[in-house]
Design a protein around this motif. Structure first.
Motif, PDB file in Angstrom:
ATOM      1  N   ASP A  60       0.881  -1.171   0.000  1.00  0.00           N
ATOM      2  CA  ASP A  60       0.000   0.000   0.000  1.00  0.00           C
ATOM      3  C   ASP A  60       0.914   1.216   0.000  1.00  0.00           C
ATOM      4  OD1 ASP A  60       0.779  -1.144   2.557  1.00  0.00           O
ATOM      5  OD2 ASP A  60      -0.502   0.326   3.569  1.00  0.00           O
ATOM      6  N   ILE A  61       1.126   1.776  -1.179  1.00  0.00           N
ATOM      7  CA  ILE A  61       2.184   2.779  -1.352  1.00  0.00           C
ATOM      8  C   ILE A  61       1.614   4.196  -1.283  1.00  0.00           C
ATOM      9  CG2 ILE A  61       3.899   3.665  -2.990  1.00  0.00           C
ATOM     10  CD1 ILE A  61       4.133   0.699  -4.007  1.00  0.00           C
ATOM     11  N   SER A  62       2.227   5.016  -0.422  1.00  0.00           N
ATOM     12  CA  SER A  62       1.740   6.399  -0.312  1.00  0.00           C
ATOM     13  C   SER A  62       2.637   7.375  -1.057  1.00  0.00           C
ATOM     14  CB  SER A  62       1.588   6.806   1.154  1.00  0.00           C
ATOM     15  OG  SER A  62       2.804   6.604   1.835  1.00  0.00           O
ATOM     16  N   ASN A  80      -1.801  -1.723  -9.184  1.00  0.00           N
ATOM     17  CA  ASN A  80      -3.239  -1.970  -9.284  1.00  0.00           C
ATOM     18  C   ASN A  80      -3.963  -1.032  -8.324  1.00  0.00           C
ATOM     19  OD1 ASN A  80      -5.798  -3.558  -9.770  1.00  0.00           O
ATOM     20  ND2 ASN A  80      -5.555  -3.806  -7.563  1.00  0.00           N
ATOM     21  N   HIS A  81      -3.243  -0.669  -7.259  1.00  0.00           N
ATOM     22  CA  HIS A  81      -3.826   0.171  -6.221  1.00  0.00           C
ATOM     23  C   HIS A  81      -2.716   0.990  -5.601  1.00  0.00           C
ATOM     24  CE1 HIS A  81      -2.830  -3.941  -4.820  1.00  0.00           C
ATOM     25  NE2 HIS A  81      -2.149  -3.282  -3.905  1.00  0.00           N
ATOM     26  N   CYS A  82      -3.069   2.026  -4.848  1.00  0.00           N
ATOM     27  CA  CYS A  82      -2.075   2.728  -4.050  1.00  0.00           C
ATOM     28  C   CYS A  82      -2.594   2.726  -2.618  1.00  0.00           C
ATOM     29  CB  CYS A  82      -1.833   4.141  -4.584  1.00  0.00           C
ATOM     30  SG  CYS A  82      -3.288   5.196  -4.576  1.00  0.00           S
ATOM     31  N   LYS A 110     -20.849   8.661  -1.237  1.00  0.00           N
ATOM     32  CA  LYS A 110     -19.953   8.086  -2.258  1.00  0.00           C
ATOM     33  C   LYS A 110     -19.171   6.896  -1.692  1.00  0.00           C
ATOM     34  CE  LYS A 110     -19.352  12.185  -5.088  1.00  0.00           C
ATOM     35  NZ  LYS A 110     -20.457  11.844  -5.986  1.00  0.00           N
ATOM     36  N   ILE A 111     -18.853   5.964  -2.587  1.00  0.00           N
ATOM     37  CA  ILE A 111     -18.058   4.799  -2.190  1.00  0.00           C
ATOM     38  C   ILE A 111     -16.923   4.594  -3.204  1.00  0.00           C
ATOM     39  CG2 ILE A 111     -19.854   3.522  -0.929  1.00  0.00           C
ATOM     40  CD1 ILE A 111     -20.587   2.113  -3.484  1.00  0.00           C
ATOM     41  N   TYR A 112     -15.859   3.917  -2.769  1.00  0.00           N
ATOM     42  CA  TYR A 112     -14.746   3.634  -3.685  1.00  0.00           C
ATOM     43  C   TYR A 112     -14.453   2.139  -3.674  1.00  0.00           C
ATOM     44  CZ  TYR A 112     -11.648   3.179   0.362  1.00  0.00           C
ATOM     45  OH  TYR A 112     -11.059   2.761   1.534  1.00  0.00           O
ATOM     46  N   LEU A 113     -13.797   1.697  -4.730  1.00  0.00           N
ATOM     47  CA  LEU A 113     -13.508   0.268  -4.922  1.00  0.00           C
ATOM     48  C   LEU A 113     -12.115  -0.093  -4.401  1.00  0.00           C
ATOM     49  CD1 LEU A 113     -14.493  -2.357  -6.760  1.00  0.00           C
ATOM     50  CD2 LEU A 113     -12.626  -1.561  -8.197  1.00  0.00           C
ATOM     51  N   HIS A 114     -12.032  -1.207  -3.683  1.00  0.00           N
ATOM     52  CA  HIS A 114     -10.720  -1.746  -3.280  1.00  0.00           C
ATOM     53  C   HIS A 114     -10.813  -3.266  -3.370  1.00  0.00           C
ATOM     54  CE1 HIS A 114     -12.089  -3.140   0.743  1.00  0.00           C
ATOM     55  NE2 HIS A 114     -12.934  -2.131   0.634  1.00  0.00           N
ATOM     56  N   VAL A 115     -10.093  -3.885  -4.294  1.00  0.00           N
ATOM     57  CA  VAL A 115     -10.180  -5.348  -4.373  1.00  0.00           C
ATOM     58  C   VAL A 115      -9.307  -6.017  -3.307  1.00  0.00           C
ATOM     59  CG1 VAL A 115     -10.769  -5.292  -6.840  1.00  0.00           C
ATOM     60  CG2 VAL A 115      -8.441  -5.827  -6.151  1.00  0.00           C
ATOM     61  N   ASP A 174      -8.284   0.901  -5.498  1.00  0.00           N
ATOM     62  CA  ASP A 174      -7.847   0.519  -6.849  1.00  0.00           C
ATOM     63  C   ASP A 174      -7.673   1.747  -7.734  1.00  0.00           C
ATOM     64  OD1 ASP A 174      -8.748  -2.042  -5.780  1.00  0.00           O
ATOM     65  OD2 ASP A 174      -8.430  -2.735  -7.838  1.00  0.00           O
ATOM     66  N   LEU A 175      -6.605   1.727  -8.514  1.00  0.00           N
ATOM     67  CA  LEU A 175      -6.363   2.809  -9.483  1.00  0.00           C
ATOM     68  C   LEU A 175      -7.151   2.512 -10.748  1.00  0.00           C
ATOM     69  CD1 LEU A 175      -2.540   3.137  -8.838  1.00  0.00           C
ATOM     70  CD2 LEU A 175      -4.268   4.902  -8.359  1.00  0.00           C
ATOM     71  N   ASN A 176      -7.679   3.545 -11.350  1.00  0.00           N
ATOM     72  CA  ASN A 176      -8.516   3.366 -12.537  1.00  0.00           C
ATOM     73  C   ASN A 176      -7.682   3.418 -13.816  1.00  0.00           C
ATOM     74  OD1 ASN A 176     -10.341   3.388 -14.584  1.00  0.00           O
ATOM     75  ND2 ASN A 176     -11.643   4.992 -13.722  1.00  0.00           N
ATOM     76  N   TRP A 177      -7.312   2.231 -14.287  1.00  0.00           N
ATOM     77  CA  TRP A 177      -6.471   2.132 -15.491  1.00  0.00           C
ATOM     78  C   TRP A 177      -7.202   2.537 -16.760  1.00  0.00           C
ATOM     79  CZ3 TRP A 177      -1.396   0.206 -16.722  1.00  0.00           C
ATOM     80  CH2 TRP A 177      -0.573   0.085 -15.595  1.00  0.00           C
TER      81      TRP A 177
END
Ligand code: TEU
Ligand code: CA
Length: 553
Positions: free
Chosen positions: A64-66, A102-104, A159-164, A171-174
């Motif tokens: 989990d990179i910041s 894929n995510h940060c 609002k909600i966000y996606l995290h697999v 998740d980052l939106n590719w």
């Protein structure tokens, strides 16, 4: 096949947090890796893959990179890393970083800005959806660590966000070209620094089947495994080709993908010449979730290699930071000895492809046997595994016993350097318990013992690199031998030389008839020497868990 600089390399995965601590804070660091470079050089390592050391809240241990452009102070500084790259180069060792895109982290500035203004530029870097309390979620996917993939966007009740993965890993939106450009920029920045390449995390996950929809419910939680969605998601190749074109290919980098769920006809695109990646891991044995048997193991790894025959190079492992220790997983407890550990090493090490050693594997590190309490462990995946067991009706004791068998922490306990306090890993107090077995399993006791597991790995590496045999082990044709003979794992590698790798994967002796006579023994885990009568016969008797590498007439 076009020859590539990385074809004959031997790689070593370092989990920096647990490798070697130089400042007594209980956390392994980059300086610790630098201090151990000569050790790795002596072992024969050419490539080091470092699990993530970027700035991170460590919710998932650095996955989990910041900040992609800086090193977490717990691991060191950018200057330390530059020194590691330079010191590695001096010794002919290339540094491969972990690429987690894929995510940060939810603490990355992109996500913070997305929370400030979900409809703005950075909101589009993620998957953010409108949500009304009580309404159905956009989809019923289960995150890899349990629970729904959807989480309330901080500061926004609607609002909600996606995290697999973890909720701290949005998740980052590719699908967004601006995001992709930012990713290519950071990759090139690292490649320009002189790293040898990347191990690429969870890369199949970057393509989602859109619009979001429900899949077959496959658990009591009313959710559906991500795998169900991934089976239907097409088009990841377009992203991967652009990624390779904009970054890796320009640098002739070595890349190894953490690829799951790939389809047969995609293999040449993934790892063929000019594929998206140099190589990808063979997880076929790790993915078997039932009790392991030699037959299952044999079928898995042989099929995997036959599947890529003539296409490309797999990267072979028996374990990594996401799996229990390979020796504990693949060998029955009552037969777990130096001999059987060496057998397992020999089987996978001489297959086509690149051998990867995970830290501690070279000294035969094993799983934990027991812990007193869940709180002795650390991995963010643990609580879901434990709760699921309780939910299935197991007692607390049984749930903990199951967790001990499967937890990723098995691979993450500190490296066992010697038998002093904390296994010589730290002068402070280690971030995760040391496996109590360090008193008997440690490097110091093995390094000068010619019969040790460590020296067996060293011998395997020098055999692979022996100029007489190297081309055979790297490019030689792989053919399974007598696959129908139970608990026998045998294959030939035929190139300039004709070599056979033979393993008796059981507690009893067994007899094997060979296709021709043996010319000489190249390596054995029981110090076998063959007398003249054995050399004149095509039948050999194998001892329990014997591994034999021979050159054939
Ligand atoms: O693993 C990705 C992955 O596919 C997971 O399913 C993995 O098998 C995990 O162990 C499930 O419990 C990578 C990393 O190797 C892993 O350490 C990270 O947790 C994950 O990505 C998220 O970045
Ligand atoms: Ca430290």
């Amino acid at each position: 096949m076009e020859k590539k600089w990385w074809h004959n390399k031997v790689a070593y995965q370092i989990y920096p947090k647990s490798f070697y601590d130089t400042n007594g804070d209980g956390i392994g660091d980059i300086n610790g890796v630098i201090e151990k470079l000569d050790y790795l050089k002596d072992l024969g390592i050419d490539i080091i893959w470092l699990s993530p050391i970027y700035c991170s809240p460590l919710a998932d241990q650095g996955y989990d990179i910041s900040d992609y452009y800086d090193i977490d102070p717990r691991f060191g500084t950018l200057a330390d890393l530059d020194r590691l790259i330079a010191e590695g180069k001096k010794r002919g060792i290339g540094i491969v970083m972990d690429l987690v895109v894929n995510h940060c982290s939810d603490e990355h500035e992109w996500f913070k800005k997305a929370c400030e203004d979900p409809d703005g530029e950075y909101g589009k870097f993620f998957y953010i959806e409108d949500y009304k309390d009580g309404a159905p979620l956009p989809c019923n996917w289960r995150s890899y660590f349990g629970g729904s993939v959807w989480e309330k966007l901080p500061g926004h009740d609607d609002k909600i966000y996606l995290h697999v993965f973890h909720k701290k890993q949005p998740d980052l939106n590719w699908e967004n070209p601006k995001l992709r450009k930012e990713v290519y920029k950071l990759i090139n920045w690292w490649l320009d620094k002189g790293i040898a390449g990347f191990r690429i995390d969870a890369i199949i996950n970057i393509k989602k089947k859109l619009p979001f929809s429900d899949y077959l419910v496959d658990g009591d939680d009313g959710l559906s495994s991500i795998d169900n969605m991934l089976k239907e998601a097409t088009g990841v190749g377009e992203f991967l080709n652009e990624l390779a074109e904009e970054t890796f290919r320009k640098h002739d980098a070595f890349t190894v993908g953490e690829v799951f769920n790939e389809k047969d006809d995609e293999l040449p695109l993934f790892i063929g010449s000019n594929g998206y990646f140099s190589s990808m891991f063979d997880f076929s044995a790790e993915l078997i979730r039932t009790e392991m048997t030699p037959e299952l193991y044999k079928n898995a790894i042989f099929k995997a290699h036959e599947r890529v025959d003539g296409i490309g190079f797999l990267s072979n492992i028996i374990e990594n930071h996401d799996e229990p220790r390979g020796v504990s997983r693949f060998i029955p407890k009552e037969y777990l000895t130096d001999t059987s550990k060496k057998m397992l090493a020999g089987i996978y090490f001489l297959l086509p492809g690149l051998p990867f050693i995970y830290q501690g594997q070279e000294i035969g590190m094993e799983n934990l046997d027991e812990v007193k309490d869940l709180s002795d462990l650390n991995d963010c995946a643990n609580s879901n595994i434990y709760e699921t067991s309780l939910h299935e009706g197991k007692s607390e004791k049984e749930a903990l016993a199951h967790l001990i068998n499967v937890t990723r922490d098995n691979a993450r306990t500190p490296f066992q350097w010697d038998d002093s306090e904390n296994a010589g890993f730290t002068a402070g107090s280690p971030w995760l318990m040391v496996n109590p077995k360090y008193k008997s399993i440690n490097l110091a006791s093995q390094i000068n013992d010619s019969d040790s597991i460590f020296n067996f790995y060293k011998a395997l590496i020098s055999l692979r690199k022996n100029p007489e045999y190297e081309s055979t082990f790297v490019y030689g044709k792989f053919t399974p031998y007598k696959t129908e003979q139970k608990n026998l794992l045998a294959y030939s590698r035929v190139g300039e030389k004709s070599v056979m790798v033979i393993a008796n994967y059981q507690k009893d002796a067994q007899t094997l008839s060979l296709p021709s006579k043996i010319k000489k023994v190249l390596l054995s885990n029981i110090s076998k020497t063959l007398d003249n009568s054995s050399l004149n016969s095509t039948e050999i008797v194998l001892s329990p868990y014997e591994l034999l590498v021979v050159e054939m007439v």
